[in-house]
Design a protein around this motif. Structure first.
Motif, mmCIF file in Angstrom:
data_model
loop_
_atom_site.group_PDB
_atom_site.id
_atom_site.type_symbol
_atom_site.label_atom_id
_atom_site.label_comp_id
_atom_site.label_asym_id
_atom_site.label_seq_id
_atom_site.Cartn_x
_atom_site.Cartn_y
_atom_site.Cartn_z
ATOM 1 N N ASN A 143 0.825 -1.211 0.000
ATOM 2 C CA ASN A 143 0.000 0.000 0.000
ATOM 3 C C ASN A 143 0.862 1.265 0.000
ATOM 4 N N LEU A 144 1.829 1.300 -0.903
ATOM 5 C CA LEU A 144 2.755 2.425 -1.002
ATOM 6 C C LEU A 144 2.463 3.246 -2.258
ATOM 7 N N PRO A 145 2.639 4.572 -2.194
ATOM 8 C CA PRO A 145 2.440 5.411 -3.380
ATOM 9 C C PRO A 145 3.608 5.263 -4.346
ATOM 10 N N GLU A 146 3.396 5.613 -5.591
ATOM 11 C CA GLU A 146 4.475 5.594 -6.577
ATOM 12 C C GLU A 146 5.501 6.668 -6.239
ATOM 13 N N PRO A 147 6.782 6.419 -6.558
ATOM 14 C CA PRO A 147 7.825 7.379 -6.181
ATOM 15 C C PRO A 147 7.828 8.618 -7.076
ATOM 16 N N GLN B 138 12.954 11.293 -1.498
ATOM 17 C CA GLN B 138 12.423 10.924 -0.187
ATOM 18 C C GLN B 138 11.448 9.746 -0.307
ATOM 19 N N ASP B 139 10.654 9.724 -1.385
ATOM 20 C CA ASP B 139 9.764 8.584 -1.630
ATOM 21 C C ASP B 139 10.578 7.308 -1.827
ATOM 22 N N ILE C 42 13.790 9.808 -13.173
ATOM 23 C CA ILE C 42 14.748 9.981 -12.079
ATOM 24 C C ILE C 42 14.195 11.017 -11.099
ATOM 25 N N PRO C 43 13.529 10.557 -10.060
ATOM 26 C CA PRO C 43 13.009 11.474 -9.050
ATOM 27 C C PRO C 43 14.110 12.342 -8.451
ATOM 28 N N SER C 44 13.743 13.564 -8.052
ATOM 29 C CA SER C 44 14.702 14.537 -7.533
ATOM 30 C C SER C 44 14.623 14.648 -6.018
ATOM 31 N N VAL C 45 15.696 15.132 -5.422
ATOM 32 C CA VAL C 45 15.764 15.319 -3.981
ATOM 33 C C VAL C 45 15.058 16.596 -3.535
#
Length: 550
Positions: free
Chosen positions: A193-197, A201-202, A340-343
């Motif tokens: 039950n986790l959201p997509e990154p 931080q995700d 590529i998610p960012s910080v």
């Protein structure tokens, strides 16, 4: 702590010179052989034999009864060109092993006729006089289409030219193919039950949950959040850390523009230290395989396939390997790409190097340097002039013949263009207008959507799970960090790069594993400069200044 007073063991070009003397005391005279036309090609008669060495792709496999010297490409070389390839040795253990074996071949005087090198090796071999000038061979014998594909990458030939002589044929590739994206098991997200990154931080929260939350449902803590291997960011493959660093606005493989406008090495910048701190915390918390430092990409692929890893950064083509194998083992494995998610609020940039990955060279004194061009011409002809894609590149069943050619090049942004055309065809429900290559991808995607799990890899590369949507979004928005240096290896690079690369990899690894404190990064940055990095920085800036003035 690192000893700043240690002396540097320079790479001995003099040794290469001795090897050259022993090898080529007298230059062999070139011998012209009669040739016959075979289609648009000239065929050597009688057949000539060329020696070679190869660093084989990890996914290279053969049909039953076939081998590297007996397959669709080797038979075509012989039948069409009159060229037989004899391999002195091959390796599938990665670039480091290939480089070590090639170094041994140089020192023992056992260089093959044709082989692949990187920019540093090209510089060293040119300085030592061990490779052939290919200027005339390229001008006279490279086909128009082969020249077009190589030269569509601006300055590609410049990177292989020394004192006006073309010493190698650049292996052209696509800039966008370098993109490293985050692949995540969406089925694990659903189970926990986790959201997509969307942010770094995700990713950190998901990694912890994947390590502690029993996402595989076996009641044991035997899974890891993020996959990585002993090469860290240094290899473009599955479980590379390049995209992770990029999410922290760190570019450890590139020369980048500093705040003052001068070019600096990305690997010693403070953003790298921040990323390493996060990785150390993940490692100490059991979210990363404790033995990653001794496991190459093949070992990590095995763990991914066996269901022990839930996230990894890798290439857009990772669905072919190892993700399809994961899907074969567990059809419920739902791998999806997330860019590529960012910080922070600043979008992360893709770190792109100059799109020449390597070079093909010929041994000094080879009787037929033009043979290298003919091998390249045939590859270009079979793939892009008179394409027979399913026969020579990827079979209708997904079998990869494209690992077999000895000499090759690829079109700029070819894969991205395939994606765009395929999306249109899939939306319209018709393959009309697609090339043979694209038609094969289309057919496989349709087969997967009709229930054939064997062809998920095509869906993963070009369908709904594809990384290309995110890659194109980043490119269209200009979120790109280019390597500012793409020239031939500088004088000091040719002497100390191996030392600096080892220093970097060792320091990064020890910080991640907690064997060095995070502040040891500052000592490393100074040591890097003292051991030759400062001199290289000056040489790089001189090169950049000269380019600006020309």
């Amino acid at each position: 702590m690192i000893n700043r007073k240690r002396t540097i063991s320079l790479i001995a070009l003099a040794v290469c010179g001795i090897a050259a003397f022993l090898l080529f005391g007298q230059m062999a005279e070139r011998e012209e052989r009669p040739s016959a036309a075979v289609g648009p090609f000239e065929k050597y008669e009688p057949t000539i034999t060329l020696s070679a060495v190869r660093n084989l792709n990890d996914s290279t496999v053969f049909r039953e009864g076939e081998s590297l010297t007996d397959n669709v490409w080797s038979r075509d070389y012989l039948a069409t060109l009159g060229i037989q390839i004899k391999y002195l040795w091959t390796t599938n253990k990665g670039t480091e092993d290939y480089n070590q074996r090639l170094k041994a071949s140089i020192l023992t005087g056992e260089l093959p006729d044709i082989f692949e090198v990187d920019s540093l090796q090209l510089k060293q071999l040119t300085d030592a006089g061990l490779i052939e000038d290919l200027t005339e061979a390229y001008e006279r014998h490279a086909s128009p289409k082969a020249k077009e594909m190589i030269e569509e990458i601006a300055h590609s030939l410049d990177t292989a030219t020394f004192d006006g002589k073309l010493m190698a044929i650049p292996q052209g590739a696509s800039m966008t193919d370098q993109s490293q994206v985050l692949w995540v098991r969406h089925d694990w997200l659903d189970r926990l039950n986790l959201p997509e990154p969307r942010t770094i931080q995700d990713i950190l929260r998901i990694s912890k949950a994947f390590a502690e939350g029993d996402p595989d449902g076996n009641g044991q803590r035997d899974t890891y959040g993020l996959g990585l291997n002993m090469g860290l960011h240094t290899r473009i493959n599955w479980t590379s850390l390049k995209g992770f660093f990029n999410g922290f606005h760190a570019y450890p493989s590139s020369w980048i523009k500093g705040d003052d406008g001068r070019i600096v090495f990305g690997g010693i910048q403070p953003e790298v230290k921040t990323a390493l701190t996060a990785l150390r915390d993940m490692y100490l918390d059991g979210q990363i395989d404790p033995e990653f430092s001794v496991k190459d990409q093949n070992y990590m692929a095995e763990e991914l396939v066996s269901g022990k890893i839930g996230m990894q950064y890798g290439a857009w083509w990772n669905p072919t390997h190892p993700l399809q194998a994961s899907k074969d083992r567990d059809p419920g494995a739902d791998w999806r790409a997330y860019g590529i998610p960012s910080v922070d609020d600043v979008p992360a940039k893709f770190e792109y190097n100059f799109p020449i990955y390597s070079y093909f060279v010929a041994k000094k004194g080879i009787r037929h340097p033009e043979a290298l061009m003919r091998l390249l011409n045939l590859m270009v002809y079979r793939g892009y002039e008179n394409p027979e894609w399913s026969h020579f590149f990827i079979g209708k069943d997904g079998f990869q013949y494209n690992n077999y050619p000895l000499v090759y090049t690829w079109p700029e942004n070819g894969s991205m263009k395939n994606y765009i055309r395929l999306q249109s065809a899939l939306k319209n429900g018709s393959p009309a207008g697609l090339s043979e290559e694209e038609q094969s991808y289309y057919d496989n995607i349709v087969a997967y959507r009709q229930g054939d799990n064997r062809y998920w890899f095509e869906e993963g590369m070009y369908g709904q799970s594809s990384a290309w949507a995110k890659i194109m979004e980043h490119n269209d928005s200009g979120y790109i960090q280019m390597n500012e240096f793409y020239g031939p290896a500088t004088k000091t690079m040719s002497q100390v790069t191996a030392i600096l690369d080892k220093l970097t990899l060792d320091t990064y690894t020890m910080i991640i594993m907690g064997e060095l404190p995070v502040d040891a990064f500052d000592d490393y940055a100074k040591d890097w400069g003292d051991l030759g990095g400062d001199r290289i920085t000056e040489e790089v800036n001189q090169w950049v200044d000269q380019r600006r003035q020309s």
